[in-house]
Design an enzyme around this catalytic site. Structure first.
Site, PDB file in Angstrom:
ATOM      1  N   GLU A 203      43.033  37.048  29.099  1.00  0.00           N
ATOM      2  CA  GLU A 203      42.132  37.099  27.932  1.00  0.00           C
ATOM      3  C   GLU A 203      42.035  38.582  27.546  1.00  0.00           C
ATOM      4  OE1 GLU A 203      38.088  35.905  28.791  1.00  0.00           O
ATOM      5  OE2 GLU A 203      37.493  35.850  26.662  1.00  0.00           O
ATOM      6  N   ASP A 282      32.888  29.332  23.563  1.00  0.00           N
ATOM      7  CA  ASP A 282      31.413  29.400  23.576  1.00  0.00           C
ATOM      8  C   ASP A 282      30.929  29.316  22.125  1.00  0.00           C
ATOM      9  OD1 ASP A 282      30.963  30.220  26.519  1.00  0.00           O
ATOM     10  OD2 ASP A 282      32.423  31.679  25.795  1.00  0.00           O
TER      11      ASP A 282
END
Ligand code: ADE
Ligand code: ZN
Length: 334
Positions: A203, A282
């Site tokens: 990431e 999220d």
């Protein structure tokens, strides 16, 4: 109808799966505010608007600080139920028919919340989702990689009492400086216990973390993985083995992994034949659920209808559904 309207319509009407979703990351400011009052937990915000305006992040760590603080309002089984049910209603809106959700028990256990309350609250909402809305799901428990391996072994032990509910284990939280090799024996034990493994890797962290997740943690999917294009050998390996990469475009922009959506490398990954798909990560913090991720990304990267179709198919193919159910959904899409 122009071709982009056509793609938007296709995204909205097509049944989809989501494979990278942190349930704590679906805590909308309105619910955070409501739970802070219900449970008398102080949060450093006076209004929903103040919460929303605090969501400006410079990198993963700057987000995690706010994300863990937000989770503090989750206390009772009912809170975990409400949180999960709200996400399920978003699934319905987004035409998500199957979802595989992460939860972070360590961020709750440390506050004295029992494992039982967390897992039962989540699970009861997911049972209701299947019964009332025909939305199916799996639960994956994530270890917080900024903590030491001993703390993770403790939580793995607890998870062993819930093998009927938890299908796999993952690795999340602060990536840089917390390499997969730190958790090699933990993941070996988890596999021995019958859990599937996945891990956040690449990431923000280097391609090496993706290699080590595959070789040391024996993962079935890489969460994010967008740094893989820096390593030709790795690209070949990911392509050859069709390792799923659960990419989260709006998350990557909010956390400054790419400076704008137009510069995201998803289209390049697709064109290299990698098994990528789109997820929301999220969504309450990053500004959009699955459809918005797909629609905004399609527009920014000029995706063709066929690209979008591949993304949605890849997601079904990479899910932990049984082969028969996967094929039924894939046939429906076609
Ligand atoms: N926990 C919640 N969201 C995360 C992300 N995007 N990366 C790592 N850990 C997380
Ligand atoms: Zn994530």
């Amino acid at each position: 109808m122009n071709s982009f309207d056509g793609i938007t319509e296709f995204i909205k009407k097509t049944p989809k799966t989501e494979l990278h979703l942190h349930i704590e990351g679906s805590l909308e400011p309105e619910l955070m505010f409501k739970l802070s009052k219900r449970n008398k937990v102080e949060i450093p915000f006076r209004s929903v608007e103040e919460i929303k305006s605090a969501y400006n992040f410079t990198n993963l760590d700057s987000f995690l600080k706010i994300y863990y603080a937000g989770s503090n309002v989750l206390i009772n089984e009912e809170d975990f139920f409400d949180l999960t049910w709200e996400y399920i209603l978003r699934c319905k809106e987004n035409n998500i028919v199957h979802t595989e959700i992460f939860f972070d028990p360590q961020s709750h256990l440390v506050r004295g919340i029992s494992f039982d309350k967390i897992i039962n609250g989540i699970d009861k909402a997911l049972i209701k989702a299947e019964k009332e809305l025909k939305i199916t799901s799996k639960i994956i428990m994530c270890f917080l990689r900024h903590l030491d391996e001993d703390s993770c072994f403790d939580v793995l032990k607890q998870a062993c009492n819930y093998k009927d509910k938890i299908i796999g284990v993952g690795l999340d939280s602060s990536e840089k400086g917390n390499p997969p090799k730190k958790f090699k024996s933990l993941f070996e034990k988890a596999i021995q216990e019958g859990f599937i493994t996945v891990a956040h890797a690449g990431e923000e962290g280097p391609p090496e973390y993706i290699w080590d997740s595959l070789n040391l943690l024996k993962v079935k999917r890489i969460d994010h993985g967008v740094q893989c294009l820096k390593d030709e050998k790795l690209i070949n390996k990911l392509k050859q083995d069709q390792i799923p990469l659960t990419v989260c475009p709006l998350s990557n922009i909010k956390l400054c992994v790419f400076n704008k959506l137009e510069n995201h490398n998803l289209k390049k990954m697709l064109d290299k034949g990698l098994r990528v798909m789109v997820n929301s990560d999220d969504p309450a913090y990053f500004g959009g659920y699955l459809n918005k991720n797909l629609i905004d990304t399609s527009k920014a990267l000029n995706l063709e209808l066929n690209d979008v179709k591949i993304l949605i198919e890849n997601s079904f193919k990479s899910s932990f559904l049984d082969e028969k159910t996967k094929n039924e959904w894939l046939n429906k899409i076609n």
